[in-house]
Design an enzyme around this catalytic site. Structure first.
Site, PDB file in Angstrom:
ATOM      1  N   PRO A  99      35.067  35.823  47.227  1.00 17.70           N
ATOM      2  CG  PRO A  99      35.304  34.633  49.237  1.00 17.70           C
ATOM      3  CD  PRO A  99      35.597  34.553  47.765  1.00 17.70           C
ATOM      4  N   GLY A 100      34.625  38.922  48.928  1.00 21.76           N
ATOM      5  CA  GLY A 100      35.311  40.084  49.485  1.00 21.76           C
ATOM      6  C   GLY A 100      34.666  40.448  50.814  1.00 21.76           C
TER       7      GLY A 100
ATOM      8  CB  CYS B  82      32.414  71.660  54.363  1.00 20.91           C
ATOM      9  SG  CYS B  82      33.521  72.214  55.647  1.00 20.91           S
TER      10      CYS B  82
HETATM   11  C1  LIG Z   1      34.038  43.251  43.982  1.00 14.18           C
HETATM   12  C2  LIG Z   1      34.222  41.942  43.337  1.00 14.18           C
HETATM   13  C3  LIG Z   1      34.141  40.768  44.100  1.00 14.18           C
HETATM   14  C4  LIG Z   1      33.809  40.752  45.555  1.00 14.18           C
HETATM   15  O1  LIG Z   1      32.571  41.270  45.869  1.00 14.18           O
HETATM   16  P1  LIG Z   1      32.034  41.198  47.379  1.00 14.18           P
HETATM   17  O2  LIG Z   1      30.664  41.714  47.305  1.00 14.18           O
HETATM   18  O3  LIG Z   1      32.929  42.069  48.198  1.00 14.18           O
HETATM   19  O4  LIG Z   1      32.127  39.775  47.809  1.00 14.18           O
HETATM   20  C5  LIG Z   1      34.375  39.566  43.450  1.00 14.18           C
HETATM   21  N1  LIG Z   1      34.664  39.524  42.128  1.00 14.18           N
HETATM   22  C6  LIG Z   1      34.750  40.631  41.378  1.00 14.18           C
HETATM   23  C7  LIG Z   1      35.089  40.509  39.940  1.00 14.18           C
HETATM   24  C8  LIG Z   1      34.535  41.863  41.959  1.00 14.18           C
HETATM   25  O5  LIG Z   1      34.603  42.968  41.183  1.00 14.18           O
END
Ligand SMILES: *Cc1c(COP(=O)(O)O)cnc(C)c1O
Length: 430
Positions: A282-283, A359
Site C-alpha cells: 500500500p502507498g 503561467c
Molecule cells: C504505485 C505502486 C504501489 C502503490 O500504489 P498505491 O495506489 O499508492 O497504493 C504498489 N505497488 C507498485 C508496484 C506500485 O507501482
C-alpha cells in the site's frame, strides 16, 4: 460533514486541526506552501493492515513512491513495515532512513543493471521482475557478483481496477508485468537460471481502487498460476497482491484496509493457500489522508455579479501561493481534492476557482468551491499526503515546499523549504 482524514483532521471551534495542531498557526510559523503530515494517522493506517494480518505470515511493504520523505520512511520502518521501491534512489532513501534491505521488494518495469547490482549488494528481499528480458539481465548481474537474486514475477492479471486510465496498471494494454498466459513459461525459464531463485508471485492492478472485486479477481488469477507453477515443480513461497487501495477525497467509499485484508485471507483459505506468506504494497492508503498542503490566499479576483453565471466574466479566482508544481494531481488527472479554509469566516460565500501563480491555465487546485475568503487566509488542500511532495517540481523556478511531521505535541520540520540559489547551483554559464 466528516472530513477525509478524520479523526486526525478535525474542525474545533471553527479552526482546522491536524493531530490536535492548529493548521493556521503552523502555516504562520513555518510559512506556506507547507505540507503537514500526522504521524499518528500514518501509524493508524499501517496498524489497520497489520492488525488484520495478525497471526498470518505477512509483510506490509509501504510503496514509498507515494511519499518518500526520510522521516515518513523512518516512521514506517520503526512501525515494522517493509518497503516497495521502484528505483535505486528509493533504496538509498530506505537505508538512509534506517529501513532494512531484507524487507524491501524492488518493483519497476525498467530496472537498470546498476540498480540491480545496488539492490543485490544491499540484499533486498525480492526483485519483482516485470519482463522476460529482465530475468536474463538480473541473472547476469547476480552471477557477476557471485550472488543469487530472489525473484517474484509480476503478473499482469488483465483485470479492470475501475480507476483512472493513467493509474490503471493491470490491463493487457498496460506496460506493466508479464502477461498471464506467458507467466508459466517465464517461471520455467527463471528456474533454469543459476543466478535466480524463485520466491513468489506478485501483481499490482492500479491505484485509487474503491472496490474489492478487482483484488479478488486478480488474486484468483494469481492462485491459478501458483497452482500451475507448483505443478511444474517450482515452489512459490509468497503471494504479493500489490497496493492500490483508494482513499476518500470527496464522496468515494473505498473498502477499509481491514476489509481488503479479510477478503484476501478468506479467498486464500478457501482455495487452500492459507499457509502462504502474504505481501501487500500500500502507498496512498497509508499516507494520503494523513497530510494536508497549506497555502495562503494572495489575491482575490471576484467575477462580475451583473452577468449570467455561464459568462466567463462571472468567474471568480482565488490565487494562492501553492501551485501545480507543489500539487500536480488536479492538473495531471483532473483530480478533485478537498480544500478547506483553516479558519471559517462569517461573511457570505462566493464560488471560487482556487488557482496557483504558475503561467498555465491548467494550474488549478480546485474549481467551483463555495467559500468566504480574504487575502492572507490560510487554506488546506486535504488528502495531500500521497503523490503530493514526491511529484512536485521546480517549474517556474519555484522552490519546493517545506514539510512538517506532527508527532503528538511536537511539530517537526522534516524538510526545509528549498532555496532558490540551490535550484541553479549545478548549472553553468558558457
Ligand atoms: C504505485 C505502486 C504501489 C502503490 O500504489 P498505491 O495506489 O499508492 O497504493 C504498489 N505497488 C507498485 C508496484 C506500485 O507501482
Amino acid at each position: 460533514m466528516s472530513l477525509p482524514g478524520a479523526p486526525f483532521l478535525a474542525r474545533v471551534d471553527g479552526a482546522l486541526q491536524l493531530e490536535g495542531h492548529d493548521l493556521a498557526e503552523l502555516g504562520a510559523r513555518f510559512g506556506t506552501p507547507l505540507f503537514v503530515y500526522s504521524r499518528g494517522a500514518m501509524r493508524a493506517a499501517l496498524d489497520e493492515y497489520l492488525l488484520a494480518l495478525k497471526g498470518r505470515p505477512h509483510l506490509v511493504c509501504y510503496a514509498m513512491k507515494a511519499n518518500s520523505s526520510l522521516a515518513v520512511l523512518q516512521t514506517f520502518a520503526q512501525a515494522g513495515a517493509g518497503f516497495d521501491i521502484v528505483s535505486g534512489g528509493e533504496l538509498a532513501r530506505v537505508l538512509a532512513a534506517g529501513g532494512r534491505a531484507d524487507r524491501v521488494v524492488f518493483s519497476g518495469v525498467g530496472k537498470s543493471p546498476a540498480e540491480m547490482r545496488q539492490a543485490l549488494q544491499a540484499g533486498v528481499r525480492c526483485f519483482n521482475v516485470e519482463s522476460e528480458p529482465e530475468l536474463d539481465t538480473l541473472n547476469a548481474q547476480a552471477l557477476a557478483l557471485g550472488l543469487i537474486a530472489p525473484i517474484s514475477l509480476r503478473v499482469n492479471p488483465d483485470v479492470d481496477a475501475g480507476t483512472h486510465p493513467y493509474i490503471a496498471t493491470g490491463l493487457k494494454g498496460n506496460k506493466f508485468g508479464i502477461a498471464h498466459d506467458r507467466a508459466l513459461a517465464a517461471y520455467r525459464r527463471a528456474a533454469t537460471l543459476p543466478g535466480l531463485k524463485v520466491l513468489g508471485i506478485d501483481c499490482h492492478i492500479g491505484s485509487q481502487i474503491t472496490q474489492l472485486e478487482p483484488y479478488i479477481d486478480a488474486l484468483d488469477r494469481l492462485l491459478d498460476l501458483v497452482e500451475g507453477v507448483e505443478a511444474a515443480g517450482i515452489p512459490i513461497h509468497h503471494v504479493d497482491v500489490g497496493g492500490g487501495l483508494g482513499i476518500t477525497y470527496t464522496d468515494e467509499t473505498p473498502p477499509r484496509a481491514s476489509a481488503l485484508v479479510a477478503a484476501v485471507l478468506a479467498r486464500m483459505d478457501a482455495r487452500g493457500h492459507g499457509h502462504r506468506e502474504l505481501l501487500f504494497e500500500p502507498g496512498r492508503s497509508l499516507v494520503g489522508n494523513a497530510g494536508v498542503l497549506l497555502t495562503e490566499v494572495m489575491v482575490l479576483k471576484p467575477g462580475r455579479d451583473d452577468v449570467p453565471e455561464t459568462d466567463g466574466a462571472a468567474k471568480s479566482f482565488c490565487i494562492v501561493d501553492a501551485a501545480m508544481n507543489d500539487m500536480v494531481r488536479p492538473a495531471m488527472y483532473e483530480a478533485w481534492m478537498g480544500i478547506e479554509p483553516c479558519r471559517l469566516r462569517a461573511e457570505t460565500t462566493r464560488r471560487w476557482d482556487i488557482v496557483g501563480p504558475v503561467c498555465e491555465s491548467g494550474d488549478w487546485l480546485g474549481r467551483d468551491r463555495d467559500m468566504a475568503l480574504a487575502p492572507g487566509d490560510t487554506l488546506a488542500v486535504l488528502s495531500a499526503g500521497a503523490y503530493g511532495m514526491v511529484m512536485s517540481s521546480n517549474y517556474n523556478t519555484r522552490p519546493r515546499a517545506a514539510e512538517v511531521l506532527l508527532d503528538g505535541p511536537e511539530a517537526h520540520l522534516i524538510r526545509e523549504r528549498e532555496d532558490v540559489a540551490a535550484l541553479f547551483a549545478g548549472e553553468r554559464l558558457i
